[in-house]
Design an enzyme around this catalytic site. Structure first.
Site, PDB file in Angstrom:
ATOM      1  CE1 TYR A 175      -3.059  -3.024   0.442  1.00 11.24           C
ATOM      2  CE2 TYR A 175      -3.673  -2.217   2.606  1.00 11.24           C
ATOM      3  CZ  TYR A 175      -3.824  -3.134   1.588  1.00 11.24           C
ATOM      4  OH  TYR A 175      -4.740  -4.147   1.728  1.00 11.24           O
TER       5      TYR A 175
ATOM      6  CG  HIS B 101      -0.917  -8.539   0.258  1.00  8.86           C
ATOM      7  ND1 HIS B 101      -0.550  -7.222   0.304  1.00  8.86           N
ATOM      8  CD2 HIS B 101      -2.236  -8.537  -0.043  1.00  8.86           C
ATOM      9  CE1 HIS B 101      -1.616  -6.470   0.043  1.00  8.86           C
ATOM     10  NE2 HIS B 101      -2.650  -7.244  -0.176  1.00  8.86           N
TER      11      HIS B 101
HETATM   12  N1  LIG Z   1      -5.642  -8.615   1.686  1.00  5.29           N
HETATM   13  C1  LIG Z   1      -6.081  -8.076   0.573  1.00  5.29           C
HETATM   14  O1  LIG Z   1      -5.760  -8.560  -0.540  1.00  5.29           O
HETATM   15  C2  LIG Z   1      -6.956  -6.857   0.633  1.00  5.29           C
HETATM   16  C3  LIG Z   1      -7.591  -6.388  -0.531  1.00  5.29           C
HETATM   17  C4  LIG Z   1      -8.396  -5.254  -0.451  1.00  5.29           C
HETATM   18  C5  LIG Z   1      -8.561  -4.629   0.770  1.00  5.29           C
HETATM   19  N2  LIG Z   1      -7.923  -5.070   1.900  1.00  5.29           N
HETATM   20  C6  LIG Z   1      -8.071  -4.397   3.218  1.00  5.29           C
HETATM   21  O2  LIG Z   1      -9.471  -4.308   3.537  1.00  5.29           O
HETATM   22  C7  LIG Z   1      -9.809  -2.936   3.760  1.00  5.29           C
HETATM   23  C8  LIG Z   1     -11.258  -2.654   3.414  1.00  5.29           C
HETATM   24  O3  LIG Z   1     -11.543  -2.944   2.077  1.00  5.29           O
HETATM   25  P1  LIG Z   1     -11.660  -1.821   0.947  1.00  5.29           P
HETATM   26  O4  LIG Z   1     -10.909  -0.627   1.381  1.00  5.29           O
HETATM   27  O5  LIG Z   1     -11.233  -2.446  -0.323  1.00  5.29           O
HETATM   28  O6  LIG Z   1     -13.199  -1.524   0.796  1.00  5.29           O
HETATM   29  P2  LIG Z   1     -14.490  -1.347   1.773  1.00  5.29           P
HETATM   30  O7  LIG Z   1     -14.065  -1.102   3.167  1.00  5.29           O
HETATM   31  O8  LIG Z   1     -15.394  -2.487   1.470  1.00  5.29           O
HETATM   32  O9  LIG Z   1     -15.193  -0.071   1.138  1.00  5.29           O
HETATM   33  C9  LIG Z   1     -14.649   1.211   1.205  1.00  5.29           C
HETATM   34  C10 LIG Z   1     -15.645   2.164   0.561  1.00  5.29           C
HETATM   35  O10 LIG Z   1     -16.859   2.195   1.330  1.00  5.29           O
HETATM   36  C11 LIG Z   1     -17.204   3.546   1.626  1.00  5.29           C
HETATM   37  N3  LIG Z   1     -17.777   3.552   2.983  1.00  5.29           N
HETATM   38  C12 LIG Z   1     -17.188   3.142   4.125  1.00  5.29           C
HETATM   39  N4  LIG Z   1     -18.038   3.252   5.165  1.00  5.29           N
HETATM   40  C13 LIG Z   1     -19.199   3.745   4.667  1.00  5.29           C
HETATM   41  C14 LIG Z   1     -20.444   4.075   5.250  1.00  5.29           C
HETATM   42  N5  LIG Z   1     -20.670   3.890   6.557  1.00  5.29           N
HETATM   43  N6  LIG Z   1     -21.426   4.564   4.445  1.00  5.29           N
HETATM   44  C15 LIG Z   1     -21.207   4.753   3.114  1.00  5.29           C
HETATM   45  N7  LIG Z   1     -20.023   4.473   2.514  1.00  5.29           N
HETATM   46  C16 LIG Z   1     -19.033   3.955   3.286  1.00  5.29           C
HETATM   47  C17 LIG Z   1     -15.919   4.328   1.569  1.00  5.29           C
HETATM   48  O11 LIG Z   1     -16.202   5.660   1.170  1.00  5.29           O
HETATM   49  P3  LIG Z   1     -15.924   6.921   2.168  1.00  5.29           P
HETATM   50  O12 LIG Z   1     -14.437   7.048   2.285  1.00  5.29           O
HETATM   51  O13 LIG Z   1     -16.577   8.038   1.456  1.00  5.29           O
HETATM   52  O14 LIG Z   1     -16.585   6.597   3.480  1.00  5.29           O
HETATM   53  C18 LIG Z   1     -15.137   3.584   0.485  1.00  5.29           C
HETATM   54  O15 LIG Z   1     -15.481   4.079  -0.792  1.00  5.29           O
HETATM   55  C19 LIG Z   1      -8.777  -2.193   2.902  1.00  5.29           C
HETATM   56  O16 LIG Z   1      -8.731  -0.820   3.154  1.00  5.29           O
HETATM   57  C20 LIG Z   1      -7.537  -2.962   3.204  1.00  5.29           C
HETATM   58  O17 LIG Z   1      -6.992  -2.610   4.475  1.00  5.29           O
HETATM   59  C21 LIG Z   1      -7.136  -6.190   1.831  1.00  5.29           C
END
Ligand SMILES: NC(=O)c1ccc[n+]([C@@H]2O[C@H](COP(=O)([O-])OP(=O)(O)OC[C@H]3O[C@@H](n4cnc5c(N)ncnc54)[C@H](OP(=O)(O)O)[C@@H]3O)[C@@H](O)[C@H]2O)c1
Length: 281
Positions: free
Chosen positions: A48, A106
């Site tokens: 990241y 990862h």
């Molecule tokens: N191990 C892996 O391969 C892998 C892959 C992907 C992700 N991850 C980890 O998992 C974490 C979470 O997944 P992600 O970041 O991909 O996506 P996510 O948490 O599923 O979604 C993030 C999105 O949701 C919105 N959001 C969050 N809370 C909200 C709410 N209460 N109401 C409305 N919209 C909301 C955010 O917008 P706003 O900012 O406008 O709130 C953002 O656009 C990552 O940040 C990372 O740390 C790991």
């Protein structure tokens, strides 16, 4: 904040803060905000490229290091015994800490058995409190579990109402917990306006996002939603004062598509892209 116990007795918060796609300055501001809002589990990864900013945010927060669970990941470029040990040293320096709470592989590619051996040694030496993997399907997870000295304690996988990972969960070794990445489907498929989720949200005076996160934690899953808005950060952590009933759970269970619309780890193109994505020389 409710905590969940891993196989070795180490406890981590059931809701954490995700930092994927946050540039260093955004990561700094949002991690500071998340810590102020009560988050105590921060998820990052070497790939990241924001570990340094997150280390600084944690340091500047004034919160004691031992109160925060830091999770980071070794990238596929650093798969293998020696490379993982080096990568761990880099993450430690970036995060300005003497230990990592949760260290994860990862991607399920490259010499991850070599990585795992290095991680077992880091665990033995007390440099990490818990070790696990990401994106491992049922077979790879079971194979590593059967062949490792210390079984993976966490598998961090994409998991949300539209992709419920039923196959993996049905075969999950008893030693492993599931941590949901993309718990809000990265906002896709109009998840926050989904009629089923909205109906249940109205019933409980909560939002669709809160219903999804509650659905996850009620199944013993850890979730790490990301948000750059303080109001959303607060909302996502405010899910411990209500419960879903059986009917709610069944309605949400019925939303499963059975596949990901974000990434397919079995697609040869994915394997190629992730194997050739380099994060350092
Ligand atoms: N191990 C892996 O391969 C892998 C892959 C992907 C992700 N991850 C980890 O998992 C974490 C979470 O997944 P992600 O970041 O991909 O996506 P996510 O948490 O599923 O979604 C993030 C999105 O949701 C919105 N959001 C969050 N809370 C909200 C709410 N209460 N109401 C409305 N919209 C909301 C955010 O917008 P706003 O900012 O406008 O709130 C953002 O656009 C990552 O940040 C990372 O740390 C790991």
């Amino acid at each position: 904040m409710e905590r969940i116990e891993l196989e070795n007795g180490f406890e981590i918060p059931q809701i954490g803060y995700g930092t994927f796609q946050l540039k260093p300055d955004e990561a700094y501001d949002n991690v500071r905000q998340a810590l102020e809002n009560g988050y105590r589990l921060i998820d990052t990864a070497a790939s990241y490229r924001n570990e340094k900013a997150i280390g600084q945010a944690i340091r500047d927060s004034g919160i004691k290091r031992e109160e925060i669970v830091i999770s980071t990941k070794v990238w596929v470029q650093d798969a293998g015994y020696e490379a993982t040990k080096k990568a761990f040293g880099r993450s430690l320096a970036n995060l300005q800490t003497s230990y990592i709470d949760l260290y994860l592989i990862h991607q399920p590619y490259g010499d991850y058995y070599g990585s795992w051996k290095a991680m077992e040694e880091l665990y033995d030496a007390g440099r990490v409190k818990a070790i696990g993997v990401c994106n491992f399907c049922a077979e790879r997870l079971l194979d590593l579990t059967l062949n490792a000295r210390i079984p993976p304690m966490i598998d961090q996988v994409e998991l949300h109402p539209f992709f419920q990972q039923k196959r993996l969960r049905a075969a999950l070794p008893a030693t492993c917990r599931i941590e949901a990445w993309g718990p809000l489907n990265e906002g896709q498929r109009n998840i926050f306006a989904n009629p089923v989720l909205e109906y249940i949200a109205k019933k409980h005076h909560k939002t669709a996002a809160q219903i999804v996160l509650r659905w996850l934690i009620e199944q013993g899953i850890i979730a790490i939603p990301r948000s750059c808005r303080s109001s959303h950060q607060k909302e996502n952590i405010d899910i411990f004062d209500f419960a879903l009933d059986d009917e709610d759970m069944q309605e949400i269970n019925s939303l499963d598509l059975g596949y990901s619309e974000i990434i397919d780890h079995t697609d040869p193109l994915t394997v190629r892209i992730l194997n050739t994505y380099h994060i350092h020389e």
